[in-house]
Design a protein around this motif. Structure first.
Motif, PDB file in Angstrom:
ATOM      1  N   GLY A 140       0.886  -1.135   0.032  1.00  0.00           N
ATOM      2  CA  GLY A 140      -0.009   0.115   0.031  1.00  0.00           C
ATOM      3  C   GLY A 140       0.757   1.226   0.021  1.00  0.00           C
ATOM      4  O   GLY A 140       0.433   2.012  -0.656  1.00  0.00           O
ATOM      5  N   MET A 141       1.932   1.170   0.984  1.00  0.00           N
ATOM      6  CA  MET A 141       2.935   2.513   0.908  1.00  0.00           C
ATOM      7  C   MET A 141       3.581   2.418  -0.602  1.00  0.00           C
ATOM      8  O   MET A 141       3.800   3.653  -0.908  1.00  0.00           O
ATOM      9  CB  MET A 141       3.887   2.254   1.988  1.00  0.00           C
ATOM     10  N   ALA A 142       3.979   1.700  -1.401  1.00  0.00           N
ATOM     11  CA  ALA A 142       4.340   1.612  -2.603  1.00  0.00           C
ATOM     12  C   ALA A 142       3.471   2.142  -3.503  1.00  0.00           C
ATOM     13  O   ALA A 142       3.806   3.140  -4.271  1.00  0.00           O
ATOM     14  CB  ALA A 142       4.884   0.192  -3.173  1.00  0.00           C
ATOM     15  N   LEU A 143       2.246   1.653  -3.405  1.00  0.00           N
ATOM     16  CA  LEU A 143       1.287   2.291  -4.267  1.00  0.00           C
ATOM     17  C   LEU A 143       0.886   3.798  -4.051  1.00  0.00           C
ATOM     18  O   LEU A 143       0.679   4.603  -5.038  1.00  0.00           O
ATOM     19  CB  LEU A 143       0.075   1.494  -4.332  1.00  0.00           C
ATOM     20  N   SER A 144       0.945   4.045  -2.877  1.00  0.00           N
ATOM     21  CA  SER A 144       0.875   5.457  -2.286  1.00  0.00           C
ATOM     22  C   SER A 144       1.968   6.474  -3.087  1.00  0.00           C
ATOM     23  O   SER A 144       1.653   7.708  -3.518  1.00  0.00           O
ATOM     24  CB  SER A 144       0.692   5.748  -0.840  1.00  0.00           C
ATOM     25  N   ALA A 145       3.134   6.037  -2.874  1.00  0.00           N
ATOM     26  CA  ALA A 145       4.379   6.733  -3.425  1.00  0.00           C
ATOM     27  C   ALA A 145       4.136   6.926  -4.951  1.00  0.00           C
ATOM     28  O   ALA A 145       4.671   8.099  -5.461  1.00  0.00           O
ATOM     29  CB  ALA A 145       5.634   6.143  -3.019  1.00  0.00           C
ATOM     30  N   LEU A 146       3.706   5.843  -5.711  1.00  0.00           N
ATOM     31  CA  LEU A 146       3.732   5.863  -6.951  1.00  0.00           C
ATOM     32  C   LEU A 146       2.452   7.029  -7.444  1.00  0.00           C
ATOM     33  O   LEU A 146       2.860   7.616  -8.541  1.00  0.00           O
ATOM     34  CB  LEU A 146       3.243   4.419  -7.541  1.00  0.00           C
ATOM     35  N   LEU A 147       1.418   6.880  -6.638  1.00  0.00           N
ATOM     36  CA  LEU A 147       0.619   8.118  -6.807  1.00  0.00           C
ATOM     37  C   LEU A 147       1.043   9.322  -6.654  1.00  0.00           C
ATOM     38  O   LEU A 147       0.683  10.296  -7.621  1.00  0.00           O
ATOM     39  CB  LEU A 147      -0.581   7.659  -6.040  1.00  0.00           C
ATOM     40  N   LEU A 148       1.699   9.660  -5.690  1.00  0.00           N
ATOM     41  CA  LEU A 148       2.418  10.745  -5.553  1.00  0.00           C
ATOM     42  C   LEU A 148       3.024  11.439  -6.796  1.00  0.00           C
ATOM     43  O   LEU A 148       3.230  12.734  -7.113  1.00  0.00           O
ATOM     44  CB  LEU A 148       3.267  10.935  -3.990  1.00  0.00           C
ATOM     45  N   TRP A 149       4.010  10.447  -7.299  1.00  0.00           N
ATOM     46  CA  TRP A 149       4.849  10.920  -8.252  1.00  0.00           C
ATOM     47  C   TRP A 149       4.077  11.052  -9.656  1.00  0.00           C
ATOM     48  O   TRP A 149       4.294  11.913 -10.280  1.00  0.00           O
ATOM     49  CB  TRP A 149       5.705   9.513  -8.611  1.00  0.00           C
ATOM     50  N   MET A 150       2.877  10.481 -10.112  1.00  0.00           N
ATOM     51  CA  MET A 150       2.015  10.477 -10.963  1.00  0.00           C
ATOM     52  C   MET A 150       1.637  11.941 -10.847  1.00  0.00           C
ATOM     53  O   MET A 150       1.442  12.720 -11.762  1.00  0.00           O
ATOM     54  CB  MET A 150       1.012   9.396 -10.926  1.00  0.00           C
ATOM     55  N   VAL A 151       1.018  12.300  -9.629  1.00  0.00           N
ATOM     56  CA  VAL A 151       0.485  13.475  -9.400  1.00  0.00           C
ATOM     57  C   VAL A 151       1.223  14.545  -9.548  1.00  0.00           C
ATOM     58  O   VAL A 151       1.115  15.688 -10.507  1.00  0.00           O
ATOM     59  CB  VAL A 151      -0.331  13.843  -8.127  1.00  0.00           C
ATOM     60  N   TRP A 152       2.479  14.669  -9.105  1.00  0.00           N
ATOM     61  CA  TRP A 152       3.505  15.590  -9.254  1.00  0.00           C
ATOM     62  C   TRP A 152       3.980  15.826 -10.679  1.00  0.00           C
ATOM     63  O   TRP A 152       4.019  16.772 -11.123  1.00  0.00           O
ATOM     64  CB  TRP A 152       4.645  15.403  -8.308  1.00  0.00           C
ATOM     65  N   SER A 153       4.080  14.623 -11.447  1.00  0.00           N
ATOM     66  CA  SER A 153       4.282  14.735 -12.773  1.00  0.00           C
ATOM     67  C   SER A 153       3.255  15.182 -13.761  1.00  0.00           C
ATOM     68  O   SER A 153       3.639  15.521 -14.842  1.00  0.00           O
ATOM     69  CB  SER A 153       4.808  13.110 -13.307  1.00  0.00           C
ATOM     70  N   ALA A 154       2.062  15.145 -13.361  1.00  0.00           N
ATOM     71  CA  ALA A 154       0.891  15.728 -14.029  1.00  0.00           C
ATOM     72  C   ALA A 154       0.835  17.271 -13.719  1.00  0.00           C
ATOM     73  O   ALA A 154       0.126  17.859 -14.647  1.00  0.00           O
ATOM     74  CB  ALA A 154      -0.330  15.192 -13.681  1.00  0.00           C
ATOM     75  N   GLY A 155       1.799  17.824 -13.089  1.00  0.00           N
ATOM     76  CA  GLY A 155       1.983  19.359 -12.848  1.00  0.00           C
ATOM     77  C   GLY A 155       1.102  19.920 -11.590  1.00  0.00           C
ATOM     78  O   GLY A 155       1.015  21.351 -11.594  1.00  0.00           O
ATOM     79  N   VAL A 156       0.645  18.843 -10.929  1.00  0.00           N
ATOM     80  CA  VAL A 156      -0.104  19.490  -9.799  1.00  0.00           C
ATOM     81  C   VAL A 156       0.963  20.010  -8.681  1.00  0.00           C
ATOM     82  O   VAL A 156       1.717  19.246  -8.489  1.00  0.00           O
ATOM     83  CB  VAL A 156      -0.977  18.475  -9.045  1.00  0.00           C
ATOM     84  N   ARG A 157       0.607  21.326  -8.337  1.00  0.00           N
ATOM     85  CA  ARG A 157       1.584  22.040  -7.189  1.00  0.00           C
ATOM     86  C   ARG A 157       0.709  22.529  -6.203  1.00  0.00           C
ATOM     87  O   ARG A 157       1.631  23.043  -5.385  1.00  0.00           O
ATOM     88  CB  ARG A 157       2.530  23.180  -7.873  1.00  0.00           C
ATOM     89  N   GLU A 158      -0.369  22.030  -5.708  1.00  0.00           N
ATOM     90  CA  GLU A 158      -1.144  22.514  -4.680  1.00  0.00           C
ATOM     91  C   GLU A 158      -0.589  21.970  -3.423  1.00  0.00           C
ATOM     92  O   GLU A 158      -0.641  20.815  -3.465  1.00  0.00           O
ATOM     93  CB  GLU A 158      -2.559  22.152  -4.924  1.00  0.00           C
ATOM     94  N   PRO A 159      -0.213  22.532  -2.410  1.00  0.00           N
ATOM     95  CA  PRO A 159       0.170  21.944  -1.168  1.00  0.00           C
ATOM     96  C   PRO A 159      -0.956  20.895  -0.537  1.00  0.00           C
ATOM     97  O   PRO A 159      -0.608  20.073   0.114  1.00  0.00           O
ATOM     98  CB  PRO A 159       0.425  23.164  -0.539  1.00  0.00           C
ATOM     99  N   LEU A 160      -2.278  21.572  -0.789  1.00  0.00           N
ATOM    100  CA  LEU A 160      -3.307  20.508  -0.208  1.00  0.00           C
ATOM    101  C   LEU A 160      -3.316  19.211  -0.716  1.00  0.00           C
ATOM    102  O   LEU A 160      -3.602  18.150  -0.072  1.00  0.00           O
ATOM    103  CB  LEU A 160      -4.645  21.082  -0.281  1.00  0.00           C
TER     104      LEU A 160
END
Length: 427
Positions: free
Chosen positions: A103-123
């Motif tokens: 589960g932690m691995a999938l969460s880390a992968l999701l964080l990378w995908m969101v950042w790579s998509a250009g999302v910069r919102e701290p929330l």
């Protein structure tokens, strides 16, 4: 001749110590495999641990925001600690770890995908860090308890110290690598490498032969079982002292991890590479402390190690707050890292040794909740004070307060005293 025999007898009675004695947990194959997987995964974890506050501070320029993001990572540890403790006592810890690490691995992968998509919102970053914290909250009691399944009790102090060593070695290497990555190819790569690093610990868990000892199912609810562990702790002064010290360190010392970001950006005005070196200094100090913990445990008591660690952390924080340059700050952080490992490893070993086996997971969950629960509180309070009074004054105040507490605990002779950390196992 008689004198020679007497001298040989005295040498034979000397307790084992030194480097070879400190590494004795590695003689157990499963422990060695788990250790290698853990240090690889934790090194990747520190890529994210440095990258997330770095990018949040770059976006917000607020120490309070950095504290909020850090808080959101640890809040689930408090909410899910009772459940994680019961799972650690009721089920095969290896299986629990495999599921939570996935589960932690999938969460880390999701964080990378969101950042790579250009999302910069701290929330958005805060929310994804919180998802990872959910799995982490369930994971930690089984992780801490699992060490006891991999080695016999006689090697437990070595195993606990080496477990702390791998975490802090990762804390030394990970931030340095993260600083280099941030300065060259950007935060996205650091987040991706963190996600991929979970493969190491998952492969290690899959290759282990050990299984947790069978347990008699308890029909009581999670909260009733957890309440049993709290009542048990009330009768164990040694465990209580371990919790008290962990709370003090969590409130006063652990915010230093977010303050390296603040000092790098607002005090020293340096880039991500120097920031990585500042964080690496904390790990270097821990590397120095590890042999002292595992190899000389028969010479230096757990209470003595804790006393040295508290005073060392106080002096290190004070030195960091007053440092005129990044070089002096790194030197002070080496002292903090050295002393932090002494304190946390000694108190963790005390709890592991004292606690009755059938309550191990739940009691360790209480300790984890107390320790990590102080992360968000200490981070938010010190972050707000730093925005109002300045980061130097805030860290200096934390260091002086910890020094006062260390001196009080060192001189206290009441029923709940530092020496209770040396209590024996509750059989």
């Amino acid at each position: 001749m008689g004198a020679a025999v007497t001298e040989l007898g005295q040498r034979a009675e000397l307790p084992p110590r030194g480097l070879s004695h400190s590494l004795r947990a590695f003689r157990h194959r499963d422990y060695a495999v788990f250790w290698v997987g853990a240090i690889t995964s934790n090194t990747g974890g520190w890529l994210s641990n440095l990258t997330v506050p770095f990018v949040v501070y770059e976006v917000t320029h607020s120490a309070l925001w950095v504290g909020l993001v850090s808080a959101f990572q640890f809040v689930p540890n408090i909410a899910l600690g009772p459940w994680g403790g019961v799972l650690a006592d009721r089920h095969d810890r290896r299986r629990v770890l495999f599921l939570t690490q996935s589960g932690m691995a999938l969460s880390a992968l999701l964080l990378w995908m969101v950042w790579s998509a250009g999302v910069r919102e701290p929330l958005a970053v805060m929310a994804l860090v919180g998802v990872a914290g959910v799995f982490q909250g369930i994971n930690m009691p089984s992780w801490q308890s699992f060490v006891n399944d991999l080695v016999p009790r006689s090697d437990l102090d070595s195993a606990v110290a080496l477990n702390s060593l791998q975490f802090n070695a990762a804390r030394s290497l990970g931030p340095a690598v993260a600083g280099l990555i941030l300065a060259t190819i950007g935060p996205g790569w650091a987040l991706l490498l963190n996600a991929l690093s979970f493969l190491a610990v998952l492969l290690a868990l899959a290759s282990l032969t050990v299984r947790s000892r069978p347990r008699t199912p308890d029909p009581a609810s999670v909260w009733r079982q957890f309440a049993t562990s709290v009542r048990y702790i009330r009768g164990q002064p040694g465990i209580q002292m371990g919790l008290l010290v962990a709370i003090a360190v969590g409130l006063l010392v652990n915010p230093i991890f977010q303050f390296t970001v603040v000092f790098a950006g607002s005090v020293f005005h340096v880039g991500p590479w120097t920031l990585g070196l500042l964080n690496a200094a904390l790990g270097v100090g821990a590397l120095v402390a590890a042999p002292m913990l595992a190899g000389w445990s028969h010479i230096l008591s757990r209470s003595m190690l804790t006393r040295l660690g508290l005073i060392g952390q106080a002096l290190g924080l004070t030195g960091f707050a007053l440092s005129p340059s990044p070089g002096w700050a790194a030197t002070a952080l080496v002292v903090v890292g050295w002393a932090l490992l002494l304190t946390i490893s000694a108190t963790n070993t005390a709890v592991q040794i004292i606690v009755a086996d059938h309550l191990r997971g739940r009691v360790l969950a209480v300790r984890i909740m107390a320790y990590t629960g102080c992360f968000p509180v200490g981070g938010l309070v010190q972050g707000a004070l730093a925005d109002a009074l300045g980061p130097r004054a805030t860290v200096l105040g934390a260091g002086l307060l910890l020094l006062v507490l260390a001196l009080v605990l060192s001189s206290w002779r009441g029923p709940l005293r530092l020496q209770r950390l040396d209590d024996l196992h509750d059989g």
